[in-house]
Design a protein around this motif. Sequence first.
Motif, PDB file in Angstrom:
ATOM      1  N   ASP A 242       1.216   9.298  -2.718  1.00 52.03           N
ATOM      2  CA  ASP A 242       1.922   8.045  -3.015  1.00 52.03           C
ATOM      3  C   ASP A 242       3.126   7.806  -2.119  1.00 52.03           C
ATOM      4  O   ASP A 242       4.188   7.357  -2.562  1.00 52.03           O
ATOM      5  CB  ASP A 242       2.351   8.016  -4.491  1.00 52.03           C
ATOM      6  N   GLN A 243       2.953   8.082  -0.824  1.00 50.38           N
ATOM      7  CA  GLN A 243       4.025   7.806   0.130  1.00 50.38           C
ATOM      8  C   GLN A 243       3.949   6.372   0.632  1.00 50.38           C
ATOM      9  O   GLN A 243       2.895   5.741   0.603  1.00 50.38           O
ATOM     10  CB  GLN A 243       3.937   8.757   1.326  1.00 50.38           C
ATOM     11  N   ALA A 244       5.062   5.895   1.146  1.00 56.20           N
ATOM     12  CA  ALA A 244       5.097   4.560   1.735  1.00 56.20           C
ATOM     13  C   ALA A 244       4.343   4.546   3.058  1.00 56.20           C
ATOM     14  O   ALA A 244       4.122   5.583   3.693  1.00 56.20           O
ATOM     15  CB  ALA A 244       6.545   4.130   1.948  1.00 56.20           C
TER      16      ALA A 244
ATOM     17  N   LEU B 232      -6.666   8.476   2.016  1.00 55.53           N
ATOM     18  CA  LEU B 232      -6.749   7.599   0.853  1.00 55.53           C
ATOM     19  C   LEU B 232      -5.542   6.664   0.815  1.00 55.53           C
ATOM     20  O   LEU B 232      -4.399   7.099   1.012  1.00 55.53           O
ATOM     21  CB  LEU B 232      -6.809   8.427  -0.431  1.00 55.53           C
ATOM     22  N   PHE B 233      -5.809   5.375   0.531  1.00 54.86           N
ATOM     23  CA  PHE B 233      -4.763   4.356   0.473  1.00 54.86           C
ATOM     24  C   PHE B 233      -4.881   3.594  -0.843  1.00 54.86           C
ATOM     25  O   PHE B 233      -5.977   3.201  -1.251  1.00 54.86           O
ATOM     26  CB  PHE B 233      -4.908   3.383   1.641  1.00 54.86           C
ATOM     27  N   HIS B 234      -3.744   3.384  -1.501  1.00 55.64           N
ATOM     28  CA  HIS B 234      -3.678   2.645  -2.759  1.00 55.64           C
ATOM     29  C   HIS B 234      -3.059   1.279  -2.478  1.00 55.64           C
ATOM     30  O   HIS B 234      -1.844   1.179  -2.219  1.00 55.64           O
ATOM     31  CB  HIS B 234      -2.836   3.422  -3.770  1.00 55.64           C
ATOM     32  N   VAL B 235      -3.888   0.249  -2.518  1.00 57.68           N
ATOM     33  CA  VAL B 235      -3.435  -1.098  -2.155  1.00 57.68           C
ATOM     34  C   VAL B 235      -2.908  -1.801  -3.406  1.00 57.68           C
ATOM     35  O   VAL B 235      -3.492  -2.760  -3.933  1.00 57.68           O
ATOM     36  CB  VAL B 235      -4.575  -1.891  -1.489  1.00 57.68           C
ATOM     37  N   GLY B 236      -1.806  -1.292  -3.917  1.00 59.56           N
ATOM     38  CA  GLY B 236      -1.141  -1.876  -5.078  1.00 59.56           C
ATOM     39  C   GLY B 236      -2.095  -2.104  -6.233  1.00 59.56           C
ATOM     40  O   GLY B 236      -2.909  -1.244  -6.567  1.00 59.56           O
ATOM     41  N   ASP B 237      -2.021  -3.293  -6.848  1.00 61.05           N
ATOM     42  CA  ASP B 237      -2.889  -3.601  -7.978  1.00 61.05           C
ATOM     43  C   ASP B 237      -4.261  -4.120  -7.538  1.00 61.05           C
ATOM     44  O   ASP B 237      -5.087  -4.471  -8.371  1.00 61.05           O
ATOM     45  CB  ASP B 237      -2.220  -4.616  -8.912  1.00 61.05           C
ATOM     46  N   ARG B 238      -4.505  -4.145  -6.216  1.00 55.63           N
ATOM     47  CA  ARG B 238      -5.794  -4.641  -5.729  1.00 55.63           C
ATOM     48  C   ARG B 238      -6.877  -3.563  -5.734  1.00 55.63           C
ATOM     49  O   ARG B 238      -8.060  -3.889  -5.868  1.00 55.63           O
ATOM     50  CB  ARG B 238      -5.643  -5.190  -4.310  1.00 55.63           C
ATOM     51  N   GLY B 239      -6.483  -2.298  -5.525  1.00 56.36           N
ATOM     52  CA  GLY B 239      -7.494  -1.251  -5.535  1.00 56.36           C
ATOM     53  C   GLY B 239      -7.210  -0.146  -4.531  1.00 56.36           C
ATOM     54  O   GLY B 239      -6.054   0.109  -4.170  1.00 56.36           O
ATOM     55  N   TRP B 240      -8.276   0.489  -4.062  1.00 51.96           N
ATOM     56  CA  TRP B 240      -8.188   1.714  -3.277  1.00 51.96           C
ATOM     57  C   TRP B 240      -9.092   1.623  -2.053  1.00 51.96           C
ATOM     58  O   TRP B 240     -10.145   1.002  -2.094  1.00 51.96           O
ATOM     59  CB  TRP B 240      -8.620   2.912  -4.115  1.00 51.96           C
ATOM     60  N   VAL B 241      -8.682   2.317  -0.976  1.00 52.67           N
ATOM     61  CA  VAL B 241      -9.481   2.407   0.244  1.00 52.67           C
ATOM     62  C   VAL B 241      -9.475   3.858   0.718  1.00 52.67           C
ATOM     63  O   VAL B 241      -8.402   4.457   0.897  1.00 52.67           O
ATOM     64  CB  VAL B 241      -8.937   1.506   1.361  1.00 52.67           C
ATOM     65  N   LEU B 242     -10.664   4.414   0.914  1.00 49.41           N
ATOM     66  CA  LEU B 242     -10.815   5.759   1.480  1.00 49.41           C
ATOM     67  C   LEU B 242     -11.379   5.601   2.888  1.00 49.41           C
ATOM     68  O   LEU B 242     -12.462   5.031   3.073  1.00 49.41           O
ATOM     69  CB  LEU B 242     -11.746   6.602   0.623  1.00 49.41           C
ATOM     70  N   VAL B 243     -10.660   6.107   3.882  1.00 49.90           N
ATOM     71  CA  VAL B 243     -11.053   5.964   5.282  1.00 49.90           C
ATOM     72  C   VAL B 243     -11.508   7.322   5.819  1.00 49.90           C
ATOM     73  O   VAL B 243     -10.834   8.335   5.630  1.00 49.90           O
ATOM     74  CB  VAL B 243      -9.889   5.438   6.139  1.00 49.90           C
TER      75      VAL B 243
ATOM     76  N   THR C 167       0.820  -1.218   0.000  1.00 53.09           N
ATOM     77  CA  THR C 167       0.000   0.000   0.000  1.00 53.09           C
ATOM     78  C   THR C 167       0.851   1.264   0.000  1.00 53.09           C
ATOM     79  O   THR C 167       1.890   1.335   0.671  1.00 53.09           O
ATOM     80  CB  THR C 167      -0.915   0.005   1.234  1.00 53.09           C
ATOM     81  N   THR C 168       0.396   2.277  -0.731  1.00 54.61           N
ATOM     82  CA  THR C 168       0.924   3.633  -0.609  1.00 54.61           C
ATOM     83  C   THR C 168      -0.196   4.547  -0.118  1.00 54.61           C
ATOM     84  O   THR C 168      -1.373   4.207  -0.186  1.00 54.61           O
ATOM     85  CB  THR C 168       1.491   4.166  -1.934  1.00 54.61           C
ATOM     86  N   THR C 169       0.187   5.727   0.371  1.00 48.24           N
ATOM     87  CA  THR C 169      -0.770   6.588   1.061  1.00 48.24           C
ATOM     88  C   THR C 169      -0.882   7.963   0.412  1.00 48.24           C
ATOM     89  O   THR C 169       0.085   8.478  -0.166  1.00 48.24           O
ATOM     90  CB  THR C 169      -0.366   6.771   2.531  1.00 48.24           C
ATOM     91  N   PHE C 170      -2.065   8.548   0.562  1.00 50.65           N
ATOM     92  CA  PHE C 170      -2.342   9.935   0.163  1.00 50.65           C
ATOM     93  C   PHE C 170      -2.928  10.611   1.399  1.00 50.65           C
ATOM     94  O   PHE C 170      -4.134  10.557   1.644  1.00 50.65           O
ATOM     95  CB  PHE C 170      -3.326   9.982  -1.000  1.00 50.65           C
ATOM     96  N   LEU C 171      -2.071  11.261   2.181  1.00 49.59           N
ATOM     97  CA  LEU C 171      -2.469  11.743   3.505  1.00 49.59           C
ATOM     98  C   LEU C 171      -2.096  13.206   3.695  1.00 49.59           C
ATOM     99  O   LEU C 171      -1.182  13.730   3.048  1.00 49.59           O
ATOM    100  CB  LEU C 171      -1.778  10.912   4.590  1.00 49.59           C
ATOM    101  N   THR C 172      -2.812  13.850   4.613  1.00 49.67           N
ATOM    102  CA  THR C 172      -2.469  15.209   5.021  1.00 49.67           C
ATOM    103  C   THR C 172      -2.338  15.232   6.536  1.00 49.67           C
ATOM    104  O   THR C 172      -3.145  14.637   7.255  1.00 49.67           O
ATOM    105  CB  THR C 172      -3.506  16.234   4.533  1.00 49.67           C
TER     106      THR C 172
END
Length: 642
Positions: free
Chosen positions: A179-181, A197-208, A151-156
Motif C-alpha cells: 500500500d505504498q504511494a 500489484l496495484f490498487h486503483v482506489g475504489d475502482r479495483g485492482w491490477v496485477l501486472v 493508486t497504491t502499490t504492492f511491489l518488491t
Amino acid sequence: MVCIVSLLGTIAVAQQTSVSSPDGTLTVKLDLKNGNLFYEVELEGKTMLEASPLGLQSKTINLSDNLHPIAEKRAEISTNYNESKIKRSQVAYKANELRYLLENASKQQIEVTFRVSNNNIAFRYYVPQVGEPANFALIKEESGFKFPLITTTFLTAQASPMIGWMKTKPSYEEEYQADQALGVPSKYGIGYTFPALFHVGDRGWVLVSETGVSSAYCASKLSEGTKDGLYKIAFPEEGENNGIGRAAPTISLPGYTPWRTLTIGSNLKPIVETTIPFDVVEPQYPASKKYEFGRATWSWLEWQDGSINFEDQKKFIDLSASMGYEFVLIDNWWDTKIGHEKIEQLVAYGKERGVGICLWYNSNGFWNDAPQTPKNKMNTSIARKAEMQWMQRVGIKGIKVDFFGGDKQETLKLYEDILSDANDYGLTVIFHGCTLPRGWERMYPNFVGSEAVLASENLIFTQHANDTEAFNATLHPFIRNAVAAMDFGPVLLNKRHNRENNGGTIRKTTETFQLATAILFQTPVQNFGLTPNNLQEMPAHVIDFMKQVPTTWDETIFIDGYPGKYVILARRKSDTWYIAGINAEGKEKVVSVNLPMLSTDAVQLINDNIARESKQKQIRLSKTKTIKLTLQPDGAVVLIGK
C-alpha cells in the motif's frame, strides 16, 4: 486441446481503435497521437490505466515514433487445455484479439497484438523482417503502465546484480512494501520485479506481469515509477550474469516479444484466480514420460548442512514413507558428503519404500561465488548430459538447480537448456535462487516450480522472517503465487528452528497456520519442512492432515481477504475441498464466509483455541452454507469437506 481462431478480416485502418472482452466489461483503447502509440484500459467504464506508451527501439530502428497504421485484424480466440500443475486443471480461455500493424517513415513495421478476455489482457509485439537485417537488437521497450493518481502499490524491489551472499543476487527474494504511494523509489533504485500489484482506489485492482519468456528474449522488470503513475518495461542490469551477455534482448526476425499481462478486477477474485500466464502460451516440447508430482521431505531446511549424510537421508526417506510421500530432496554437498555410489544405495532404499530421490545442483559457472557442490554440472551441455544420463540410469526423479545469475537472455537460455535436457532424461526440474517462472508450467512439461520468493529457509536464518511470516504469507496468493508455482517449502512444525527443536529462531505462527500454508502456497511438488520428531510431538490430526493434503488442484476459488492482512481461499482436489484462512492483523479476526461449493453439510474444522493450540472437530454448516470463522493473530483455520 482445441484451439479455434477465426479471423474476421482486415477492416478500415484508423488512428483510434479498441477491443473488449467477451463479456464487454473490459476494454482496451488504442490511440495514435502524433505518430506515438498509446493504450488505455477501462473496466466497466472506469479508467484503470491512463494513456500508456507502446513501441520498441533498436540502435538503428525506431518502432515507437513517427508511426502510422497500415492494417488492422480481429479474431475470436477459443482454447481449452488441461494443465495439472497450475491452480485449476481444466481451463477454457476465450478472448477477443486485435492485431494493429504500423510502419514508420522507413517502411519498417511493427504489429501490436492485444488479447482481451474477461478480466485479463495480454499484449505483445511482432516485428517482421523488412530488408536485409535478420535480427532486431533492442535497446529499449517503450511499453508502460500509467496508473491513476488514486493508486497504491504492492511491489518488491529488483536487487542490484552481484550483491548479497556470495554475489547471488538478483534472486527475487526481496521484501514487499504494501500500500505504498505511486513513485516511491525502490530499495536499490533499479525498479521492481514481476508480478506487481496495484490498487486503483475504489475502482479495483491490477496485477501486472509477463509470460511466454524463453531463450528468445530476456526476462523484464518494471522501471522505477514516476510521481504521476507511469511504470515502464525495463531490461536486466548490465552487471547481471557477471557482466556476460547483453542486458537488452535480440530477437530473430520475424519474431515476437513475450506477452505482457494485466489481470484487472473490481475486486481481488480475478487476481487470485487468473490463469492468463498459461492461456496465451504453448508447450515447447512433448513430455518424454508421464511425470509424477506430489509431496517431499527435505532434511536441509531444519537440519541444515549437517544432515547431508547417508544415515540422516535414510531417516528422511523413512519419514516420507511413513507419511505416504512420493519424494525426498537431498540438498547441497551430497556429491562429497555422500557420494554417487551411496546415492545409488539411497535410491534403492527409497524404491523399496515407495520414495523417489531428487537431487540439488549448483547452476553456476562464472556468475557468482556460491561454493556448494555439485558445481559445474549444469552450466555446460556436455557435463549436464553426462550427469543426467547417470541420474536416469540410477532412477533419480528430479533435480533442484540453484543460484542463477540474473534475467539476461543469456541466463534464460540456460534455464531452457536445463529443462530441455532434463526432459530428454525423464527428470523434473525445480529452480531456486532464480527468476520468476513466466508461463513455464505449460511451456515445459517437466518444469515443476521456482522459489523466486523470500522462502522458508529465511525462517531458519532470521528472526525477522518469523516475525513477519504471517504478513508475507497473506501477500503471496495475490501477487507472487497468483502467476506461477511457488516452491516456498512450507509447513515447519518445529517450534524452534533447529535440529533438536530447542534453539535457533522462534516460530511465531500456530501449527494450524502452518497447515494452512500447504493449501495457500501452490506448486505441484511441495518440499515440506517436516522432521522426524514431528510424528511424536504433534497432535494426531496435524499429522493426519499432512498425510492427506494434495499438491495438485482441480479448482481454486478466492473467498475473502486483503494483501498483507488476511486471506481465505478454497482449492478442490477431485470432489474434496480444502479451505484455508490465515490472519496477519495482530488481533483476533472474525469473518463470515459463504461456501456454496460444498455439497454436504458436515465438514472437518481445524482451528486454534485461545491458547493457540491446534484443535480439530466436525461441524455442520447452515442451510445457506454460511459459517463464521475465528482466526487468531498469526493463526489460521482449515476446513475440509465435499
